[in-house]
Design an enzyme around this catalytic site. Structure first.
Site, PDB file in Angstrom:
ATOM      1  N   ARG A  58     -41.050 -31.269  62.410  1.00  6.50           N
ATOM      2  CA  ARG A  58     -41.360 -29.833  62.346  1.00  6.50           C
ATOM      3  C   ARG A  58     -40.518 -29.057  63.356  1.00  6.50           C
ATOM      4  NH1 ARG A  58     -43.323 -26.565  58.739  1.00  6.50           N
ATOM      5  NH2 ARG A  58     -45.088 -27.954  58.342  1.00  6.50           N
TER       6      ARG A  58
ATOM      7  N   GLN B 134     -42.418 -30.569  48.010  1.00 13.39           N
ATOM      8  CA  GLN B 134     -41.865 -29.348  48.582  1.00 13.39           C
ATOM      9  C   GLN B 134     -40.551 -29.656  49.300  1.00 13.39           C
ATOM     10  OE1 GLN B 134     -43.362 -26.222  48.730  1.00 13.39           O
ATOM     11  NE2 GLN B 134     -42.844 -25.276  50.678  1.00 13.39           N
TER      12      GLN B 134
ATOM     13  N   ARG C 223     -34.745 -34.509  53.644  1.00 18.11           N
ATOM     14  CA  ARG C 223     -35.273 -34.452  55.025  1.00 18.11           C
ATOM     15  C   ARG C 223     -36.240 -35.601  55.318  1.00 18.11           C
ATOM     16  NH1 ARG C 223     -40.207 -30.138  55.105  1.00 18.11           N
ATOM     17  NH2 ARG C 223     -41.204 -30.902  53.222  1.00 18.11           N
TER      18      ARG C 223
ATOM     19  N   HIS D  81     -32.919 -25.091  56.855  1.00 12.75           N
ATOM     20  CA  HIS D  81     -34.178 -24.401  57.200  1.00 12.75           C
ATOM     21  C   HIS D  81     -34.276 -24.198  58.720  1.00 12.75           C
ATOM     22  CE1 HIS D  81     -38.463 -23.582  57.330  1.00 12.75           C
ATOM     23  NE2 HIS D  81     -38.678 -23.926  56.081  1.00 12.75           N
TER      24      HIS D  81
ATOM     25  N   ASP E 194     -42.562 -14.377  54.196  1.00 10.41           N
ATOM     26  CA  ASP E 194     -41.999 -15.493  53.427  1.00 10.41           C
ATOM     27  C   ASP E 194     -41.209 -14.893  52.274  1.00 10.41           C
ATOM     28  OD1 ASP E 194     -41.360 -17.905  52.319  1.00 10.41           O
ATOM     29  OD2 ASP E 194     -43.411 -18.632  52.095  1.00 10.41           O
TER      30      ASP E 194
ATOM     31  N   GLU F  26     -33.132 -19.152  56.954  1.00 12.94           N
ATOM     32  CA  GLU F  26     -32.675 -20.362  56.271  1.00 12.94           C
ATOM     33  C   GLU F  26     -31.589 -19.980  55.268  1.00 12.94           C
ATOM     34  OE1 GLU F  26     -36.335 -21.807  54.513  1.00 12.94           O
ATOM     35  OE2 GLU F  26     -37.463 -20.798  56.094  1.00 12.94           O
TER      36      GLU F  26
END
Length: 307
Positions: free
Chosen positions: A62, A81, A86, A158, A203, A261
């Site tokens: 994170r 998602q 990653r 991101h 967002d 991002e």
């Protein structure tokens, strides 16, 4: 010259490489996810990493710069998602240190034996090249279609940018841009102010953005310059309610970062067999001021001006 970086192992048993260059600048990248977790420039950490980040593959770390591929969010066929790049262990291809810069190259190839091949069966080869200089961090993602059929993907780098306080932070360069508001079912809107400010959860997927965006707060300004293959940009901050629902993220940590991002989302990239796509971002602190000269002491006998 500087010696080439070596793979080190953290306290969780996870491997990483630390790139160092002149002036105390450095970058740290984990082999898990080819995940950049630190960029130190001039002695200052520029990226946000959650103090509650979980270092346990396949979970993504994170903070820092997760690579979203072969899909951003739910913009693609996968249930997971942000895809799977990653979540997988990459290999270190090489590290190179020359005068003034240090580079690491990591790679990930498709493997039909891995679980994600069931839902995304396309042969591929990914490369992530990370270069740190005294002033900049450059990250380039390259995708090669290694199969016999075309495939398409959406993608994002991101990046979690560290800020003093999100309430005084703004994103510059998006005035007049169209965006999809993910908090309202991705309805399309227009950015009506010169700066994107944060007064609650944000967002948004900004479409067809300029090549340079800036993140500014009381402490500093960071510029993000992209290749034109990253046509979009996602701006995100979870704010309090969503932060409280995220187990690997402190309840108050939304104050400490802004995600900008660089992405290619609205128009998926289509790669024919053998074709290669690449997208890059370069992070810098524009026109970083030199230390101001000490003010000269005023002479004791100076009379007030204009009296």
């Amino acid at each position: 010259g500087l010696s080439a970086a070596v793979v080190e192992t953290d306290g969780h048993g996870m491997d990483f490489v630390r790139l160092e260059t002149e002036g105390g600048s450095s970058a740290t990248v984990y082999l898990h996810g080819a995940h950049v977790t630190s960029w130190v420039r001039g002695g200052e950490e520029m990226l946000f990493l959650s103090r509650q980040a979980v270092y346990a593959p396949p979970k993504a770390i994170r903070g820092g710069i997760p690579i979203c591929w072969p899909q951003f969010s739910d913009c693609g066929p996968l249930a997971a998602q942000h895809g799977f790049a990653r979540n997988l262990s990459w290999s270190l291809v090489e590290t190179v240190s020359t005068e003034g810069q240090s580079t690491a190259v990591l790679a990930l190839a498709s493997d039909p034996a891995r679980p994600e091949a069931g839902s995304w069966p396309h042969p591929f080869h990914l490369t992530m090249r990370l270069t740190v200089t005294a002033e900049t961090l450059c990250q380039e993602l390259t995708v090669e279609n290694a199969g016999q059929d075309s495939f398409s993907f959406t993608t994002a780098l991101h990046t979690y940018f560290a800020v003093n306080d999100v309430g005084s932070a703004v994103v510059q360069g998006l005035d007049g841009a169209r965006y999809l508001d993910s908090l309202e079912g991705r309805v399309e809107k227009e950015q009506s102010s010169a700066e994107v400010a944060f007064e609650g959860e944000v967002d948004r997927i900004y479409l067809g953005v300029p090549r340079e965006l800036r993140i500014a707060d009381a402490r500093r300004t960071v510029a993000v310059v992209t290749s034109d293959t990253f046509g979009d940009a996602v701006v995100w901050n979870p704010w309090a309610a969503k932060a409280a629902r995220m187990a690997d993220y402190g309840d108050d940590e939304f104050h400490n970062h802004v995600c900008v991002e660089v992405a290619q989302v609205k128009e998926p990239v289509v790669l024919a067999p053998g074709e290669v796509w690449s997208g890059a971002q370069t992070l810098s602190v524009p026109d970083a001021p030199a230390a101001p000269p000490a003010p000269a002491p005023a002479p004791a006998s100076a009379s007030p001006l204009g009296v």
